[in-house]
Motif scaffolding. Structure first.
Motif, mmCIF file in Angstrom:
data_model
loop_
_atom_site.group_PDB
_atom_site.id
_atom_site.type_symbol
_atom_site.label_atom_id
_atom_site.label_comp_id
_atom_site.label_asym_id
_atom_site.label_seq_id
_atom_site.Cartn_x
_atom_site.Cartn_y
_atom_site.Cartn_z
ATOM 1 N N VAL A 199 0.846 -1.208 0.000
ATOM 2 C CA VAL A 199 0.000 0.000 0.000
ATOM 3 C C VAL A 199 0.878 1.254 0.000
ATOM 4 O O VAL A 199 0.671 2.186 -0.787
ATOM 5 C CB VAL A 199 -0.944 -0.012 1.230
ATOM 6 C CG1 VAL A 199 -1.753 1.267 1.301
ATOM 7 C CG2 VAL A 199 -1.862 -1.215 1.184
ATOM 8 N N TYR B 250 2.682 1.903 -3.261
ATOM 9 C CA TYR B 250 1.772 2.448 -4.275
ATOM 10 C C TYR B 250 1.703 3.977 -4.161
ATOM 11 O O TYR B 250 1.801 4.693 -5.159
ATOM 12 C CB TYR B 250 0.388 1.824 -4.090
ATOM 13 C CG TYR B 250 -0.694 2.476 -4.902
ATOM 14 C CD1 TYR B 250 -0.798 2.251 -6.268
ATOM 15 C CD2 TYR B 250 -1.622 3.329 -4.310
ATOM 16 C CE1 TYR B 250 -1.789 2.857 -7.019
ATOM 17 C CE2 TYR B 250 -2.608 3.942 -5.050
ATOM 18 C CZ TYR B 250 -2.692 3.700 -6.404
ATOM 19 O OH TYR B 250 -3.675 4.310 -7.144
ATOM 20 N N PHE B 251 1.575 4.476 -2.930
ATOM 21 C CA PHE B 251 1.455 5.928 -2.766
ATOM 22 C C PHE B 251 2.802 6.635 -2.938
ATOM 23 O O PHE B 251 2.839 7.778 -3.378
ATOM 24 C CB PHE B 251 0.820 6.259 -1.415
ATOM 25 C CG PHE B 251 -0.642 5.921 -1.388
ATOM 26 C CD1 PHE B 251 -1.547 6.649 -2.129
ATOM 27 C CD2 PHE B 251 -1.111 4.838 -0.666
ATOM 28 C CE1 PHE B 251 -2.900 6.327 -2.154
ATOM 29 C CE2 PHE B 251 -2.452 4.502 -0.675
ATOM 30 C CZ PHE B 251 -3.354 5.254 -1.418
ATOM 31 N N TYR C 192 0.572 6.499 -11.551
ATOM 32 C CA TYR C 192 -0.431 5.722 -10.821
ATOM 33 C C TYR C 192 -0.782 4.433 -11.543
ATOM 34 O O TYR C 192 -1.058 3.410 -10.922
ATOM 35 C CB TYR C 192 -1.682 6.577 -10.581
ATOM 36 C CG TYR C 192 -1.577 7.336 -9.290
ATOM 37 C CD1 TYR C 192 -2.065 6.802 -8.102
ATOM 38 C CD2 TYR C 192 -0.944 8.568 -9.238
ATOM 39 C CE1 TYR C 192 -1.940 7.487 -6.898
ATOM 40 C CE2 TYR C 192 -0.803 9.255 -8.045
ATOM 41 C CZ TYR C 192 -1.305 8.706 -6.887
ATOM 42 O OH TYR C 192 -1.168 9.372 -5.692
ATOM 43 N N PHE D 77 -0.235 0.980 -9.872
ATOM 44 C CA PHE D 77 -1.308 -0.009 -9.716
ATOM 45 C C PHE D 77 -0.798 -1.410 -10.044
ATOM 46 O O PHE D 77 -1.143 -2.382 -9.359
ATOM 47 C CB PHE D 77 -2.500 0.358 -10.605
ATOM 48 C CG PHE D 77 -3.486 -0.772 -10.751
ATOM 49 C CD1 PHE D 77 -4.320 -1.102 -9.695
ATOM 50 C CD2 PHE D 77 -3.549 -1.519 -11.914
ATOM 51 C CE1 PHE D 77 -5.210 -2.160 -9.811
ATOM 52 C CE2 PHE D 77 -4.428 -2.573 -12.034
ATOM 53 C CZ PHE D 77 -5.264 -2.901 -10.984
ATOM 54 N N PHE E 268 0.993 -2.567 -7.103
ATOM 55 C CA PHE E 268 0.069 -2.845 -5.995
ATOM 56 C C PHE E 268 -0.646 -4.178 -6.194
ATOM 57 O O PHE E 268 -0.708 -5.006 -5.284
ATOM 58 C CB PHE E 268 -0.946 -1.701 -5.887
ATOM 59 C CG PHE E 268 -1.998 -1.931 -4.835
ATOM 60 C CD1 PHE E 268 -1.731 -1.639 -3.508
ATOM 61 C CD2 PHE E 268 -3.236 -2.444 -5.172
ATOM 62 C CE1 PHE E 268 -2.695 -1.867 -2.532
ATOM 63 C CE2 PHE E 268 -4.196 -2.675 -4.207
ATOM 64 C CZ PHE E 268 -3.927 -2.384 -2.887
ATOM 65 N N ILE E 269 -1.170 -4.386 -7.389
ATOM 66 C CA ILE E 269 -1.996 -5.590 -7.591
ATOM 67 C C ILE E 269 -1.117 -6.849 -7.584
ATOM 68 O O ILE E 269 -1.531 -7.901 -7.104
ATOM 69 C CB ILE E 269 -2.860 -5.473 -8.881
ATOM 70 C CG1 ILE E 269 -4.069 -6.401 -8.810
ATOM 71 C CG2 ILE E 269 -2.077 -5.729 -10.143
ATOM 72 C CD1 ILE E 269 -5.123 -5.990 -7.844
#
Lengths: 249, 560
Positions: B140, B143-144, B156, B160, B163-164
């Motif tokens: 998490v 990602y940010f 982003y 993503f 992240f995924i």
């Protein structure tokens, strides 16, 4: 009698197609406070009905509940309207509560699990209302750029969405861990798949709202008091989860 | 005292993050100082803990409260803690000026501190729940951090992907944790490892052995974190984030896979098959990552694939049972790649003024691709090429491990060392030089120094991380295959490589000075590699279809 009990529970800890009732009601209720009340009480009625009218659910019913959870998690991926997104996530999460219920988890803990999913969704409902007031609609991909235009609103929205989708250290994370701890291999995989899709949907929602250039013209951010209010609410939620649910693993 | 220091190690970055959040309004850009001071103290605490451990302090588990929240004070956690705090401190110092003109300066340092805390909790976690929490949060936070520039949709988009993939990798670890909890009734890692050692054949779902099932799930989780082939697409494409974040990611975060396998070494020690496919996945990733690195024109993507290749090699080392070597590798690679990323900007700026490349033998050979006009006798060079690395490698390894030939894993790694060394010497054969023997002597000397250094340090790591030689042997045994098959495979691989060298030599000699166009097979292969085996297109198409299916179901069930 038992079948009626399960149908009653299936309405409030939603099983597809009974889940349509909750989502229809939620869509028709326009007022944010009424929606919040609905999100808070609906699963609690299910938990109460389960303890009053239904025995331990059979395996096929458990698989049906988890299939409902997976179905609504999958539907969440393409949902752009924040209000309906909230309803789908609620349906998916509450359907997963059949798993700890079937393992004989204490009803008091079930009440907490349901609340762990409901409370972030209530905060999200209030935030969606704020978006509607400011931008005319709470719709992903319609405007974007909140991170620059309204950073406080963006920050609170991001944390709320993460809390709603069982990100550590939100109480919903511990609810999911508790559910998984009593799961069979098949149910664990189904629940894990639903969880993965929640995270995917959460990121799509966040990206659609906060990323990009801000809307032209002045936009009103959350005021200091509201920001503190939401922040204290979220921190309180985390602390309550740690105390009430984190120690019961 | 040790307990307080371990708690301080993870609490300091959290405290720093809290202070940044509270004071960023009043302090402005000076909040970076809080982060740097916190990072410096964390690094010093990690150093003190390492010294304490080396001085003979006992390994312990520090329980904060309840069934989870415990931290380990052991060689692996402290060594990794020192690496994380060190790299994180460098990244913070670098970021103070590098990020000075970016918006969201305070948020950046806040996330950096939270990431450091999450990484430290991950490496020190003494129970499964704490590990799961840190493991999940790292994805998490990354990602940010990658999406620091909130205007950049591409940052982003690629964030993503990271992240995924990370979330996909979280799930096997989650299932492994559930399997372990259901089998042994505890979340505590030392408790689980003791129970497993007492009953290595404990069974779980469908009569499967717990060790085998859990090890397979752990390995899958590690593959996602360490960008193994088919779970690698996030790594080469996440270059839109800030450069210091790329440095942290390539130097630290991507190593989590190697760490995880080492943390669960007591589980892997009782497996029969899992380490074999860990080896195969690592080998495929090492080869494919290196091939993709060579074929890319974009330097950033090329660096990403270079990391992928290195991660493949690290996982492969675990696959042969050389767990401590994987830790040494990840630390060495982390320092090397971190330096590369952090110095890239300065080097580019300098190169714009003066490339600074000396027009010497190496330059004319590597850059201008001008081979030597006069060469030494081929047979002599071939003998040196093949024999020297074998002698150097064997002597240096036998000095630290006399039972070397009883460990298949060690032989496999020696084999790779031999190929690398021989390739190096083979290349010198083509190089233009006034004094070729001096060049060969220098290369042999450099190779010897590297091998001896590598051997001694890796041996020191082995003694530090796995002081019980019987346990180390168990790991090598878990990675071993039937001896006859092993010999056949080694002979086959040697033959393929030697024949490849011979072919390269004859082709080079016969075509000297002439250029011939590559054939259609080669062109198709190159196109396939250049398009990165179409993996990204396949995943993108799959994602589009899934989203379209979701939208279609929503239309069908529009009433609720």
């Amino acid at each position: 009698m038992q079948a009626i009990g399960f149908i009653l529970v299936g309405l409030f800890l939603p099983l597809f197609p009974l889940s349509i009732l909750f989502n229809t009601v939620l869509r028709r209720v326009d007022h944010a406070l009424l929606r919040s009340a609905l999100l808070l009480t609906w699963p609690q009625i299910g938990v109460l009905a389960l303890s009053l009218f239904a025995d331990e659910p059979p395996t096929w019913l458990l698989i049906w509940a988890l299939a409902t959870s997976v179905l609504y998690a999958f539907r969440l991926l393409a949902m752009r309207e924040v209000g309906r997104w909230t309803g789908f996530l609620a349906t998916s999460a509450w359907a997963a509560l059949w798993l700890p219920a079937s393992a004989g988890v204490d009803p008091v803990q079930l009440v907490l699990y349901a609340a762990a999913f409901s409370i972030p969704l209530i905060i999200l409902t209030l935030l969606a209302r704020t978006l509607e007031v400011r931008f005319g609609a709470a719709y992903v991909g319609l405007y974007g750029g909140l991170a620059i235009g309204t950073p406080r609103l963006a920050g609170v929205t991001v944390i709320t969405v993460l809390a709603a989708t069982a990100t550590p250290l939100a109480p919903s994370f511990f609810a999911m861990l508790n559910a998984l701890a009593v799961a069979t291999p098949i149910s664990a995989v189904m629940l894990a798949a639903a969880w993965l899709m929640w995270s995917w949907a959460a990121i799509r929602l966040i990206q659609g709202l906060i990323v990009g250039a801000p809307q032209p013209g002045p936009s009103q951010d959350l005021n200091t008091a509201a920001t503190w209010g939401y922040s204290i609410g979220l921190v309180g939620l985390v602390l309550a989860g740690l105390i009430l649910m984190g120690n019961n693993l | 005292m040790i307990s307080q220091l371990v708690l301080a190690l993870v609490a300091l970055p959290l405290l720093s993050a809290l202070l940044i959040q509270l004071l960023s309004g009043t302090m402005g850009r000076r909040v970076a100082r809080i982060s740097v001071i916190g990072g410096t103290i964390s690094f010093l605490v990690a150093l003190v803990l390492l010294i304490a451990l080396l001085s003979g302090e006992d390994v312990s588990r520090i329980a904060v409260s309840g069934p989870w929240g415990s931290l380990l004070f052991d060689p692996l956690s402290i060594l990794m803690g020192l690496l994380i705090t060190g790299i994180s401190l460098l990244v913070r110092i670098y970021s103070v000026r590098y990020m000075a003109e970016e918006s969201g300066y305070g948020r950046y340092f806040l996330l950096l501190d939270l990431m450091t805390a999450a990484l430290l909790v991950m490496v020190a976690a003494g129970d499964l729940i704490t590990l799961l929490i840190a493991w999940h949060l790292i994805g998490v936070l990354l990602y940010f951090l990658l999406g620091h520039d909130t205007r950049s949709r591409s940052a982003y988009r690629y964030g993503f992907w990271t992240f995924i993939t990370y979330r996909f990798g979280d799930l096997p670890l989650l299932l492994a944790a559930v399997a372990l909890y259901q089998a042994f009734g505890t979340w505590s890692l030392p408790g689980i490892f003791d129970a497993l050692a007492a009953n290595p054949d404990a069974t779980s779902f469908f009569g499967m052995r717990v060790a085998e099932l859990v090890a397979a799930l752990i390995a899958l989780s590690a593959f996602a974190r360490s960008a193994q082939f088919l779970l690698h697409t996030w790594l080469p494409y996440t270059m839109d984030g800030p450069t210091p974040v790329s440095a942290l990611m390539h130097a630290g975060i991507v190593n989590a896979g190697g760490f995880l396998i080492n943390r669960f070494a007591p589980v892997f020690a009782y497996t029969e098959y899992t380490l074999h496919w860990v080896f195969i996945v690592g080998l495929c990733t090492a080869v494919i990552g290196s091939v993709l690195m060579l074929s890319q024109h974009d330097i950033k993507k090329s660096l990403g694939y270079s990391t992928m290749g290195q991660m493949g090699f690290m996982i492969m080392e675990c696959g042969v049972g050389a767990f401590s070597l994987a830790i040494f590798h990840l630390i060495a690679h982390g320092l090397f790649k971190g330096t590369l990323f952090l110095s890239a900007g300065g080097i580019i700026g300098q190169a714009r003024r003066d490339d600074g490349v000396p027009k010497d033998d190496l330059y004319t050979f590597v850059v201008e691709r001008r081979p030597a006009r006069n060469r030494q006798p081929w047979l002599l060079m071939a003998a040196i090429t093949l024999a020297v690395p074998v002698v150097v490698l064997l002597l240096s390894h036998l000095a630290v491990a006399p039972n070397l030939f009883q460990k298949q894993g060690a032989i496999v790694l020696l084999f790779f060392g031999w190929v690398t060394g021989a390739q190096l010497l083979f290349a010198t054969y083509n190089m233009r030089s006034q004094n070729p023997w001096r060049l060969v002597a220098l290369i042999v000397f450099s190779f010897t120094v590297v091998v001896i250094g590598y051997t001694l340090i890796s041996h020191a790591f082995d003694v530090f991380l796995y002081p019980d030689p019987e346990f180390g042997d168990l790991l090598y045994k878990a990675g071993a295959i039937d001896f006859t098959w092993f010999v056949i495979l080694v002979i086959l691989a040697t033959a393929v490589i030697v024949l490849g060298w011979l072919r390269a030599y004859y082709l080079d000699r016969n075509r000297r000075g002439q250029w011939s166009a590559p054939g259609p097979w080669w062109r198709n292969f190159y196109a396939l590699v250049w398009r990165e085996f179409h993996v990204i297109e396949i995943y993108s198409a799959l994602t589009r279809r899934l989203l379209a299916a979701s939208a279609r179901i929503n239309v069908w069930l529009r009433w609720g």
